[in-house]
Write a protein that holds these residues in place. Structure first.
Motif, PDB file in Angstrom:
ATOM      1  N   THR A   1       0.829  -1.206   0.000  1.00  0.00           N
ATOM      2  CA  THR A   1       0.000   0.000   0.000  1.00  0.00           C
ATOM      3  C   THR A   1       0.862   1.254   0.000  1.00  0.00           C
ATOM      4  O   THR A   1       0.622   2.205  -0.762  1.00  0.00           O
ATOM      5  N   LEU A   2       1.895   1.258   0.845  1.00  0.00           N
ATOM      6  CA  LEU A   2       2.784   2.421   0.918  1.00  0.00           C
ATOM      7  C   LEU A   2       3.548   2.611  -0.384  1.00  0.00           C
ATOM      8  O   LEU A   2       3.688   3.744  -0.882  1.00  0.00           O
ATOM      9  N   VAL A   3       4.056   1.506  -0.959  1.00  0.00           N
ATOM     10  CA  VAL A   3       4.812   1.611  -2.212  1.00  0.00           C
ATOM     11  C   VAL A   3       3.913   2.143  -3.331  1.00  0.00           C
ATOM     12  O   VAL A   3       4.335   2.975  -4.145  1.00  0.00           O
ATOM     13  N   ALA A   4       2.663   1.655  -3.367  1.00  0.00           N
ATOM     14  CA  ALA A   4       1.734   2.133  -4.392  1.00  0.00           C
ATOM     15  C   ALA A   4       1.480   3.629  -4.245  1.00  0.00           C
ATOM     16  O   ALA A   4       1.479   4.381  -5.232  1.00  0.00           O
ATOM     17  N   ILE A   5       1.275   4.079  -3.007  1.00  0.00           N
ATOM     18  CA  ILE A   5       1.016   5.502  -2.762  1.00  0.00           C
ATOM     19  C   ILE A   5       2.245   6.337  -3.118  1.00  0.00           C
ATOM     20  O   ILE A   5       2.168   7.311  -3.878  1.00  0.00           O
ATOM     21  N   TYR A   6       3.405   5.954  -2.570  1.00  0.00           N
ATOM     22  CA  TYR A   6       4.619   6.728  -2.802  1.00  0.00           C
ATOM     23  C   TYR A   6       4.989   6.741  -4.285  1.00  0.00           C
ATOM     24  O   TYR A   6       5.372   7.776  -4.837  1.00  0.00           O
ATOM     25  N   GLY A   7       4.894   5.569  -4.928  1.00  0.00           N
ATOM     26  CA  GLY A   7       5.303   5.474  -6.328  1.00  0.00           C
ATOM     27  C   GLY A   7       4.443   6.307  -7.252  1.00  0.00           C
ATOM     28  O   GLY A   7       4.955   7.061  -8.089  1.00  0.00           O
ATOM     29  N   ILE A   8       3.130   6.192  -7.107  1.00  0.00           N
ATOM     30  CA  ILE A   8       2.217   6.915  -7.998  1.00  0.00           C
ATOM     31  C   ILE A   8       2.286   8.419  -7.743  1.00  0.00           C
ATOM     32  O   ILE A   8       2.345   9.223  -8.685  1.00  0.00           O
ATOM     33  N   ILE A   9       2.284   8.824  -6.468  1.00  0.00           N
ATOM     34  CA  ILE A   9       2.409  10.251  -6.153  1.00  0.00           C
ATOM     35  C   ILE A   9       3.752  10.783  -6.639  1.00  0.00           C
ATOM     36  O   ILE A   9       3.846  11.896  -7.183  1.00  0.00           O
ATOM     37  N   GLY A  10       4.816   9.978  -6.459  1.00  0.00           N
ATOM     38  CA  GLY A  10       6.132  10.406  -6.916  1.00  0.00           C
ATOM     39  C   GLY A  10       6.183  10.612  -8.419  1.00  0.00           C
ATOM     40  O   GLY A  10       6.808  11.553  -8.904  1.00  0.00           O
ATOM     41  N   GLU A  11       5.504   9.740  -9.178  1.00  0.00           N
ATOM     42  CA  GLU A  11       5.487   9.876 -10.633  1.00  0.00           C
ATOM     43  C   GLU A  11       4.676  11.092 -11.056  1.00  0.00           C
ATOM     44  O   GLU A  11       5.031  11.791 -12.008  1.00  0.00           O
ATOM     45  N   VAL A  12       3.573  11.352 -10.346  1.00  0.00           N
ATOM     46  CA  VAL A  12       2.729  12.503 -10.684  1.00  0.00           C
ATOM     47  C   VAL A  12       3.463  13.811 -10.414  1.00  0.00           C
ATOM     48  O   VAL A  12       3.392  14.756 -11.210  1.00  0.00           O
ATOM     49  N   THR A  13       4.177  13.882  -9.311  1.00  0.00           N
ATOM     50  CA  THR A  13       4.865  15.117  -8.956  1.00  0.00           C
ATOM     51  C   THR A  13       6.198  15.277  -9.684  1.00  0.00           C
ATOM     52  O   THR A  13       6.744  16.379  -9.717  1.00  0.00           O
ATOM     53  N   ASN A  14       6.708  14.182 -10.253  1.00  0.00           N
ATOM     54  CA  ASN A  14       7.966  14.249 -10.984  1.00  0.00           C
ATOM     55  C   ASN A  14       7.850  13.419 -12.260  1.00  0.00           C
ATOM     56  O   ASN A  14       8.433  12.338 -12.358  1.00  0.00           O
ATOM     57  N   PRO A  15       7.080  13.894 -13.233  1.00  0.00           N
ATOM     58  CA  PRO A  15       6.843  13.101 -14.454  1.00  0.00           C
ATOM     59  C   PRO A  15       8.139  12.729 -15.156  1.00  0.00           C
ATOM     60  O   PRO A  15       9.073  13.521 -15.207  1.00  0.00           O
ATOM     61  N   GLY A  16       8.158  11.512 -15.680  1.00  0.00           N
ATOM     62  CA  GLY A  16       9.335  11.048 -16.392  1.00  0.00           C
ATOM     63  C   GLY A  16      10.287  10.251 -15.536  1.00  0.00           C
ATOM     64  O   GLY A  16      11.289   9.735 -16.031  1.00  0.00           O
TER      65      GLY A  16
END
Length: 451
Positions: A256-271
């Motif tokens: 759950t944490l990895v999913a949250i961190y990963g997706i939010i991280g990709e949204v805030t830092n595209p690419g």
């Protein structure tokens, strides 16, 4: 090219894990059959330990099929469990009651326990045996289902569980009164007591003694030839081991944490690619776990509320109040997420508290500054020059473009106000290769000369 290769490789790894259990079955089947052919008779042995869950059901079902195909005398399930999920228990019981291939459940080693779900499974076997100094019972549905139940729901669950275990004991010719008391009163007894009141059939020091004892017994119209039979152990496949590990509550919390961190991280830092891929893979594995386990929906909603509060803190001058509220919502949601599981499968505070602190710190730092940066003025490119000043090099009149100079470049410019050479103007916007400006100041020298 490298990004596509990386994504493909990661997805391949996950896909391989999902099919490992099927791909290894044929290889293990051939091994078991070849081992069986070296002796006059054989039995298959599996070890079921820990909580009963979906992967346990698959392990027992696969092993029963393999033992039947290998023409073993019987399948022996060595059992040591504190309990497990009611749905998985029902699936296993149905397999055992419907099997024409002999199955023996042997509660061992010494000190082992056939608690809760284990009681149902033991009673459903053709042959029920226990090692000395073992226990069976405590099959009340509170232990099997976890969570709190209201009076009406509790009465319904108890009535169903009593009738269910009674029907199992009745079909196998075992003590129905004690079976009901194991559910109704949570009764638990030792191996010797279980043998005396006809809950089990045998007590054996080890599997060899059990095989010697049941030799010549008729089960499902078949006379067992087990004395000195070769024992073929059927191990769990890598896929079953992986998914058994995956369905642990603490692992699901980490996913759950990895999913949250990963997706939010990709949204805030595209690419970034890696955070997004890791987040999506974790989300897929989490959804598999949610489908296999009775996860509490209210817990998921509270975790979703926590994420909303964390992100809202980035846009609202709440001075940490929303972060605090989000941390509380996340803690309660994660705790409720697994409350419908048995006690032994619920998540420990040693996992929950650090996860809550880490999540709150992540959003307080990464999300607050990361999300805010999305709405800050541009710091590079043409958009970053809007609002800056330029010098007029060729006069500009309404409807007649001129030129301006800024940052070492000449640009065609237009304006709704007349601007003379040497005037200082402000950049308003860009229209293709032409810049729109407006008057800002007049050079002091020109004002003096006109005076």
């Amino acid at each position: 090219m490298n990004k596509h290769f990386l994504i493909s490789a990661l997805l391949f790894v996950v896909g391989t894990a999902f099919v490992l259990q099927d791909s290894e079955t044929a290889v293990t089947d051939t091994t078991a059959i070849s081992e069986q052919s070296t002796g006059s008779s054989s039995v298959s042995v599996i070890n079921v330990t820990g909580t009963i869950g979906p992967t346990t059901t698959q392990y027992i079902t696969r092993s029963l099929r393999k033992s039947r195909e290998a023409e073993d005398e019987l399948l022996i399930i060595q059992l040591d469990t504190p309990g497990g999920l009611l749905d998985s228990t029902q699936d296993i019981v149905q397999e055992l009651l419907g099997s024409t291939h002999p199955v023996a459940v042997y509660v061992s080693p010494q000190g082992a326990n056939a608690g809760s779900a284990g009681t149902f499974i033991t009673l459903a076997a053709h042959i029920a045996a226990m090692a000395p100094a073992t226990n069976i019972g405590a099959a009340s549905p509170v232990s099997m289902g976890g969570g709190e139940m209201d009076t009406v729901a509790q009465r319904k669950i108890f009535n169903y569980s009593e009738s269910y275990i009674e029907s199992i004991a009745e079909q196998r010719g075992r003590n129905t009164d004690w079976a009901k008391s194991a559910v109704r009163d949570g009764a638990s007894i030792t191996a010797n007591e279980a043998l005396e009141i006809n809950v089990i059939d045998y007590i054996a020091e080890d599997i060899d003694e059990l095989l010697s004892t049941i030799d010549g017994l008729e089960v499902e119209g078949k006379i067992l030839n087990t004395d000195g039979a070769e024992k073929n152990e059927i191990p769990q496949t890598l896929g079953e081991i992986f998914f058994s590990f995956l369905l642990r509550p603490e692992v699901m919390l980490i996913l759950t944490l990895v999913a949250i961190y990963g997706i939010i991280g990709e949204v805030t830092n595209p690419g970034g690619i890696i955070p997004g891929v890791a987040g999506v893979i974790a989300l897929i594995l989490l959804l598999y776990g949610v489908a296999a386990m009775p996860i509490n929906l209210a817990g998921f909603l509270l975790i979703g509320l926590a994420i909303i509060l964390f992100v809202a803190e980035a846009f609202t001058p709440a001075f940490g109040l929303l972060i605090t509220g989000g941390a509380v919502a996340f803690f309660l949601g994660a705790m409720m997420l697994f409350q419908d599981l048995p006690d032994e499968m619920q998540i420990s505070m040693y996992w929950l508290i650090p996860a809550t602190i880490l999540t709150a710190a992540f959003f307080a730092w990464i999300v607050t500054y990361g999300v805010k940066s999305l709405f800050q003025p541009a710091r590079s490119g043409l958009e970053s020059t809007i609002g800056k000043t330029a010098e007029v090099t060729d006069p500009i009149l309404p409807g007649q473009p001129g030129r301006v100079f800024f940052e070492g470049e000449y640009w065609n410019a237009e304006s709704d106000h007349p601007l003379n050479e040497g005037d200082i103007c402000e950049i308003v916007e860009y229209k293709g290769l032409r810049v729109t400006v407006k008057p800002l100041t007049q050079p002091q020298t020109k004002e003096s000369s006109n005076g």
